[in-house]
Design a protein around this motif. Structure first.
Motif, short mmCIF file in Angstrom:
data_model
loop_
_atom_site.label_atom_id
_atom_site.label_comp_id
_atom_site.label_asym_id
_atom_site.label_seq_id
_atom_site.Cartn_x
_atom_site.Cartn_y
_atom_site.Cartn_z
N VAL A 76 -68.49 1.10 -10.81
CA VAL A 76 -69.24 2.14 -11.49
C VAL A 76 -70.65 2.01 -10.92
O VAL A 76 -71.26 0.94 -10.99
CB VAL A 76 -69.22 1.96 -13.02
CG1 VAL A 76 -70.09 3.00 -13.68
CG2 VAL A 76 -67.79 2.03 -13.52
N ILE A 77 -71.15 3.08 -10.30
CA ILE A 77 -72.42 3.01 -9.59
C ILE A 77 -73.44 3.93 -10.24
O ILE A 77 -73.12 5.06 -10.63
CB ILE A 77 -72.24 3.37 -8.10
CG1 ILE A 77 -71.32 2.35 -7.42
CG2 ILE A 77 -73.58 3.45 -7.38
CD1 ILE A 77 -71.04 2.62 -5.95
N CYS A 78 -74.68 3.43 -10.32
CA CYS A 78 -75.80 4.22 -10.82
C CYS A 78 -77.08 3.69 -10.18
O CYS A 78 -77.06 2.65 -9.53
CB CYS A 78 -75.88 4.15 -12.35
SG CYS A 78 -76.07 2.48 -12.98
N GLY A 79 -78.20 4.39 -10.36
CA GLY A 79 -79.49 3.92 -9.86
C GLY A 79 -80.21 4.96 -9.03
O GLY A 79 -80.03 6.15 -9.20
N VAL A 80 -81.04 4.47 -8.12
CA VAL A 80 -81.88 5.32 -7.29
C VAL A 80 -81.77 4.92 -5.83
O VAL A 80 -81.47 3.78 -5.53
CB VAL A 80 -83.37 5.27 -7.73
CG1 VAL A 80 -83.54 5.83 -9.13
CG2 VAL A 80 -83.94 3.88 -7.66
N ALA A 81 -82.00 5.79 -5.00
CA ALA A 81 -82.06 7.23 -5.11
C ALA A 81 -80.69 7.79 -4.74
O ALA A 81 -80.05 7.34 -3.80
CB ALA A 81 -83.14 7.81 -4.19
N THR A 82 -80.28 8.79 -5.51
CA THR A 82 -78.94 9.37 -5.34
C THR A 82 -78.67 9.74 -3.88
O THR A 82 -77.58 9.51 -3.37
CB THR A 82 -78.79 10.64 -6.20
OG1 THR A 82 -79.36 10.43 -7.47
CG2 THR A 82 -77.33 11.02 -6.35
#
Length: 183
Positions: free
Chosen positions: A112-118
């Motif tokens: 599960v991936i999240c964060g910056v910058a897309t």
């Protein structure tokens, strides 16, 4: 197998308004990451981008264009944000962080991936992990980019990588965890 949360580059260099790389929608992104962390317990890994001391190849003109990134007085930009410090982390000099992260995450565990910058480090990491055969759920509202257009364009690229990459949101991910449907 239980999913792992991979949180990409939550650092002042991509968040602080003094940085030319700051993403404007970072507050809602951080809020959603805070909500996700407890669901993953000890299956969380943060990444950090750190400019190399001696760039080579295509990185030489890149850092000529973005020289602030290597200036000694800006070293504070490359630490994790204070609230994330102490979390397990890996560091890399590249946009994509999957090569650095993969040794710390069980083989075949969904990501599960999240964060910056897309549009940069998140995209690079997701594509690299998908190339490695990992199933990925990208939490769209726990990511942000320099502009909404860049964010949406990167999401379009990743949406086209289904079924390897699935786009979802924080509420859906948390609901699936609560019901036991998230793997």
């Amino acid at each position: 197998m239980n999913s792992w949360l991979l949180v990409i580059d939550m650092q002042p260099g991509f968040i602080d308004p003094r940085s030319p790389w700051a993403a404007p929608q970072v507050d809602s992104c951080q809020h959603n990451i805070r909500q996700l962390l407890p669901a993953f317990e000890n299956r969380v890994l943060f990444t950090r981008f750190v400019p190399p001391s001696q760039p080579s190849g295509a990185w030489v003109p890149y850092y000529q264009q973005w020289s602030f990134a290597q200036e000694r007085e800006n070293a504070w930009m490359w630490d994790l944000l204070a609230e994330w410090q102490g979390q397990p982390e890996v560091t890399g000099h590249r946009f994509a962080k999957w090569q650095e992260a993969r040794a710390h995450i069980p083989q075949d565990a969904p990501l599960v991936i999240c964060g910056v910058a897309t549009d940069c480090c998140v995209l690079g990491t997701a594509i690299e992990a998908a190339d490695d055969g990992r199933f990925i759920r990208l939490i769209t509202d726990a990511c942000t980019a320099g502009t909404e257009a860049l964010h949406q364009s990167a999401l379009d690229v990743m949406r086209d990588r289904a079924p390897m990459i699935t786009l979802t949101d924080t509420a859906t991910e948390l609901a699936n965890h609560a019901s036991g449907r998230a793997s």
